[in-house]
Motif scaffolding. Structure first.
Motif, PDB file in Angstrom:
ATOM      1  N   TYR A 131      -3.947  13.752   4.480  1.00  0.00           N
ATOM      2  CA  TYR A 131      -5.014  14.299   3.622  1.00  0.00           C
ATOM      3  C   TYR A 131      -4.988  15.832   3.668  1.00  0.00           C
ATOM      4  N   GLY A 132      -4.884  16.389   4.872  1.00  0.00           N
ATOM      5  CA  GLY A 132      -4.808  17.844   4.996  1.00  0.00           C
ATOM      6  C   GLY A 132      -3.532  18.407   4.409  1.00  0.00           C
ATOM      7  N   ALA A 133      -2.426  17.665   4.567  1.00  0.00           N
ATOM      8  CA  ALA A 133      -1.143  18.135   4.041  1.00  0.00           C
ATOM      9  C   ALA A 133      -1.153  18.202   2.521  1.00  0.00           C
ATOM     10  N   ILE A 134      -1.819  17.246   1.878  1.00  0.00           N
ATOM     11  CA  ILE A 134      -1.897  17.264   0.410  1.00  0.00           C
ATOM     12  C   ILE A 134      -2.647  18.508  -0.065  1.00  0.00           C
ATOM     13  N   GLY A 135      -3.773  18.800   0.599  1.00  0.00           N
ATOM     14  CA  GLY A 135      -4.507  20.010   0.230  1.00  0.00           C
ATOM     15  C   GLY A 135      -3.690  21.266   0.468  1.00  0.00           C
ATOM     16  N   ALA A 136      -2.990  21.312   1.601  1.00  0.00           N
ATOM     17  CA  ALA A 136      -2.179  22.490   1.922  1.00  0.00           C
ATOM     18  C   ALA A 136      -1.033  22.659   0.934  1.00  0.00           C
ATOM     19  N   SER A 137      -0.429  21.548   0.489  1.00  0.00           N
ATOM     20  CA  SER A 137       0.695  21.643  -0.443  1.00  0.00           C
ATOM     21  C   SER A 137       0.257  22.213  -1.790  1.00  0.00           C
ATOM     22  N   LEU A 138      -0.953  21.794  -2.241  1.00  0.00           N
ATOM     23  CA  LEU A 138      -1.441  22.341  -3.502  1.00  0.00           C
ATOM     24  C   LEU A 138      -1.851  23.811  -3.353  1.00  0.00           C
ATOM     25  N   PHE A 139      -2.342  24.166  -2.162  1.00  0.00           N
ATOM     26  CA  PHE A 139      -2.622  25.582  -1.900  1.00  0.00           C
ATOM     27  C   PHE A 139      -1.331  26.399  -1.969  1.00  0.00           C
ATOM     28  N   ALA A 140      -0.280  25.876  -1.339  1.00  0.00           N
ATOM     29  CA  ALA A 140       1.011  26.578  -1.335  1.00  0.00           C
ATOM     30  C   ALA A 140       1.587  26.677  -2.746  1.00  0.00           C
ATOM     31  N   ARG A 147       0.823  -1.202   0.000  1.00  0.00           N
ATOM     32  CA  ARG A 147       0.000   0.000   0.000  1.00  0.00           C
ATOM     33  C   ARG A 147       0.863   1.260   0.000  1.00  0.00           C
ATOM     34  N   VAL A 148       1.918   1.240   0.808  1.00  0.00           N
ATOM     35  CA  VAL A 148       2.809   2.403   0.855  1.00  0.00           C
ATOM     36  C   VAL A 148       3.498   2.599  -0.493  1.00  0.00           C
ATOM     37  N   THR A 149       3.903   1.486  -1.133  1.00  0.00           N
ATOM     38  CA  THR A 149       4.591   1.582  -2.427  1.00  0.00           C
ATOM     39  C   THR A 149       3.693   2.194  -3.496  1.00  0.00           C
ATOM     40  N   THR A 150       2.448   1.717  -3.587  1.00  0.00           N
ATOM     41  CA  THR A 150       1.550   2.251  -4.612  1.00  0.00           C
ATOM     42  C   THR A 150       1.142   3.688  -4.296  1.00  0.00           C
ATOM     43  N   LEU A 151       1.013   4.030  -3.021  1.00  0.00           N
ATOM     44  CA  LEU A 151       0.717   5.416  -2.659  1.00  0.00           C
ATOM     45  C   LEU A 151       1.873   6.339  -3.035  1.00  0.00           C
ATOM     46  N   THR A 152       3.104   5.869  -2.802  1.00  0.00           N
ATOM     47  CA  THR A 152       4.278   6.666  -3.166  1.00  0.00           C
ATOM     48  C   THR A 152       4.326   6.900  -4.674  1.00  0.00           C
ATOM     49  N   LEU A 153       4.028   5.833  -5.436  1.00  0.00           N
ATOM     50  CA  LEU A 153       4.014   5.964  -6.900  1.00  0.00           C
ATOM     51  C   LEU A 153       2.932   6.951  -7.336  1.00  0.00           C
ATOM     52  N   GLN A 154       1.760   6.895  -6.690  1.00  0.00           N
ATOM     53  CA  GLN A 154       0.709   7.836  -7.052  1.00  0.00           C
ATOM     54  C   GLN A 154       1.100   9.269  -6.681  1.00  0.00           C
ATOM     55  N   ALA A 155       1.818   9.431  -5.551  1.00  0.00           N
ATOM     56  CA  ALA A 155       2.267  10.770  -5.152  1.00  0.00           C
ATOM     57  C   ALA A 155       3.248  11.344  -6.174  1.00  0.00           C
ATOM     58  N   VAL A 156       4.125  10.478  -6.703  1.00  0.00           N
ATOM     59  CA  VAL A 156       5.072  10.936  -7.726  1.00  0.00           C
ATOM     60  C   VAL A 156       4.317  11.445  -8.953  1.00  0.00           C
ATOM     61  N   PHE A 157       3.305  10.657  -9.407  1.00  0.00           N
ATOM     62  CA  PHE A 157       2.544  11.076 -10.600  1.00  0.00           C
ATOM     63  C   PHE A 157       1.555  12.197 -10.288  1.00  0.00           C
ATOM     64  N   CYS A 158       1.386  12.492  -9.008  1.00  0.00           N
ATOM     65  CA  CYS A 158       0.531  13.620  -8.635  1.00  0.00           C
ATOM     66  C   CYS A 158       1.323  14.940  -8.675  1.00  0.00           C
ATOM     67  N   PHE A 159       2.552  14.919  -8.129  1.00  0.00           N
ATOM     68  CA  PHE A 159       3.284  16.180  -7.967  1.00  0.00           C
ATOM     69  C   PHE A 159       4.254  16.481  -9.104  1.00  0.00           C
ATOM     70  N   VAL A 160       4.908  15.465  -9.673  1.00  0.00           N
ATOM     71  CA  VAL A 160       5.901  15.723 -10.718  1.00  0.00           C
ATOM     72  C   VAL A 160       5.276  16.380 -11.951  1.00  0.00           C
ATOM     73  N   PRO A 161       4.110  15.878 -12.435  1.00  0.00           N
ATOM     74  CA  PRO A 161       3.527  16.534 -13.629  1.00  0.00           C
ATOM     75  C   PRO A 161       3.108  17.977 -13.406  1.00  0.00           C
ATOM     76  N   ALA A 206      -6.465  18.363 -10.288  1.00  0.00           N
ATOM     77  CA  ALA A 206      -7.485  17.411  -9.854  1.00  0.00           C
ATOM     78  C   ALA A 206      -6.880  16.092  -9.400  1.00  0.00           C
ATOM     79  N   MET A 207      -5.689  15.767  -9.896  1.00  0.00           N
ATOM     80  CA  MET A 207      -5.070  14.503  -9.517  1.00  0.00           C
ATOM     81  C   MET A 207      -4.646  14.495  -8.051  1.00  0.00           C
ATOM     82  N   GLY A 208      -4.449  15.684  -7.472  1.00  0.00           N
ATOM     83  CA  GLY A 208      -4.156  15.748  -6.046  1.00  0.00           C
ATOM     84  C   GLY A 208      -5.329  15.238  -5.215  1.00  0.00           C
ATOM     85  N   GLY A 209      -6.562  15.445  -5.694  1.00  0.00           N
ATOM     86  CA  GLY A 209      -7.732  14.928  -4.997  1.00  0.00           C
ATOM     87  C   GLY A 209      -7.759  13.415  -4.979  1.00  0.00           C
TER      88      GLY A 209
END
Length: 406
Positions: A136-145, A90-104, A114-117
């Motif tokens: 969950y809150g940190a992801i929203g805050a990071s996209l706000f920043a 679960r951690v591995t797939t979440l990390t991979l999704q985080a990479v494809f969320c922030f790098v693009p 929208a991919m951050g959601g």
């Protein structure tokens, strides 16, 4: 239609009823379709944003490829079984999704927001609550920043925060709902199977308790008629009429089992039992010192009496039988005794052997009675005395405490 066919119809009706109840609920396939449609809708928004960003064909192709990866990961994370996957996976797939969320974001900027959601929803789905909600809150805050750092207005940055968090909640809610519907659908199917199995057990138990007595009595009376025919034809004719009446009663009992109507009277059962035993040459001592009983308790005790006498009739050496019933302190006690046990079988082991003989064939009689009494808050005990008397004692409260477990 015979009684067994009627009973099977009743079983099918029980299962059909629960199946009809299931049809009023969203089927798992429908729930998954709604979830996929919602995720496809959010992805389509990102597709439109990428197409409207004025990117080169190569950059657009990269964007669509990354979008397919994120969508596939989200589908995997939204499966009802995803939470049971190994923690490392679960951690591995979440990390991979985080990479494809922030790098693009570096290439597509807020068109990719929208991919951050999706990532926020996956975090809530796969991680324990104490870690999931802060992330969950940190992801929203990071996209706000990120939006604020990119020079967007405060209003646009707040919108990015709100869109990310709401998207995450929608993905989390629909995915969780899909899992709940899937489990509920499976559990209700199990309930339908349990209802059918329980009805089959009820049929078997009632058939044994209601018919065992009559069949034993018919056998006993038939043997008596065989002895009476040469010397006492008139008496034999009377006994034959009695056998016919018992046969008709057996048919009525089968219908009771099929329809579920099983109310019996202890007093009526005691009177019929006494008449039948005395006709067979067995000395009977009966004393029923009770007032009116609730129908449930009356039926249970009448069933105990019938099964106890059935056991006694299976002993060829029975000469005397006692039937006593009394009420004290809100508890009704029914005691049945017979002298058909070999004194050489004395002791606890002898009592066990006698109990097994009393239940042949099948060995379910006393177990059925114990089950019935337990359901109304009662109990059943058996004992074998040194003088060869086997005694069965049933106790039940005047006001039953019905047990709903099977």
């Amino acid at each position: 239609m015979n009684s067994r066919e009627q009973q099977f119809d009743e079983l099918d009706s029980s299962a059909a009823y629960l199946s009809h109840e299931d049809s009023d609920l969203p089927a798992p396939r429908l729930a998954r379709t709604v979830l996929l449609a919602a995720m496809a809708g959010y992805s389509l928004v990102t597709v439109v944003n990428i197409l409207g960003a004025g990117l080169s064909p190569a950059e657009t192709c990269v964007g669509f490829t990354a979008l397919l990866v994120v969508f596939g990961l989200q589908v995997a994370h939204s499966r009802p079984q995803a939470r049971q996957s190994p923690y490392r996976r679960r951690v591995t797939t979440l990390t991979l999704q985080a990479v494809f969320c922030f790098v693009p974001l570096a290439l597509f900027h807020m068109a990719w927001g929208a991919m951050g959601g999706f990532l926020a929803g996956s975090v809530l789905l796969l991680l324990p609550g104490r870690a999931a909600w802060p992330l969950y809150g940190a992801i929203g805050a990071s996209l706000f920043a990120y939006s604020a750092a990119a020079g967007h207005t405060l209003l646009d940055s707040v919108y990015t925060l709100e869109a990310t968090l709401v998207t995450g909640l929608v993905v989390f809610g629909l995915s969780s709902l899909t899992g709940l519907v899937t489990r509920l659908h499976a559990h209700r199917a199990d309930l339908a199977r349990l209802a059918v199995a329980g009805e089959r057990l009820r049929f078997s138990r009632d058939l044994h308790d209601l018919l065992g007595y009559n069949l034993s009595a018919i056998t006993l009376k038939t043997e008596l008629v065989r002895r009476l025919v040469p010397d006492m034809p008139e008496r034999a004719r009377d006994e034959t009429d009695s056998i016919l009446a018992l046969s008709r009663q057996s048919l009525a009992d089968v219908r009771k089992v099929a329809t579920g109507y099983r109310d019996m009277s202890l007093r009526e059962e005691a009177a019929a039992t006494r008449s039948m035993l005395e006709a067979a040459g067995i000395e009977v001592e009966a004393a029923i010192d009770i007032g009116p009983l609730p129908s449930q308790i009356d039926t249970v005790l009448a069933t105990v009496l019938r099964e106890g006498v059935t056991n006694a009739l299976r002993h060829s050496r029975v000469h005397r039988c006692t039937i006593r019933c009394w009420e004290k302190d809100g508890v009704v006690t029914l005691s049945l005794g017979n002298d058909g046990v070999d004194p050489e079988d004395g002791g606890p082991e002898g009592a066990d052997r006698d109990t097994r003989r009393a239940d042949d064939p099948g060995g379910t009689g006393l177990g059925n009675l114990t089950y019935r009494l337990t359901r109304v808050g009662g109990s059943l005990t058996t004992e074998l005395s040194d003088n060869g008397w086997f005694r069965m004692t049933a106790r039940a409260p005047v006001h039953p405490h019905v047990c709903t477990t099977r």
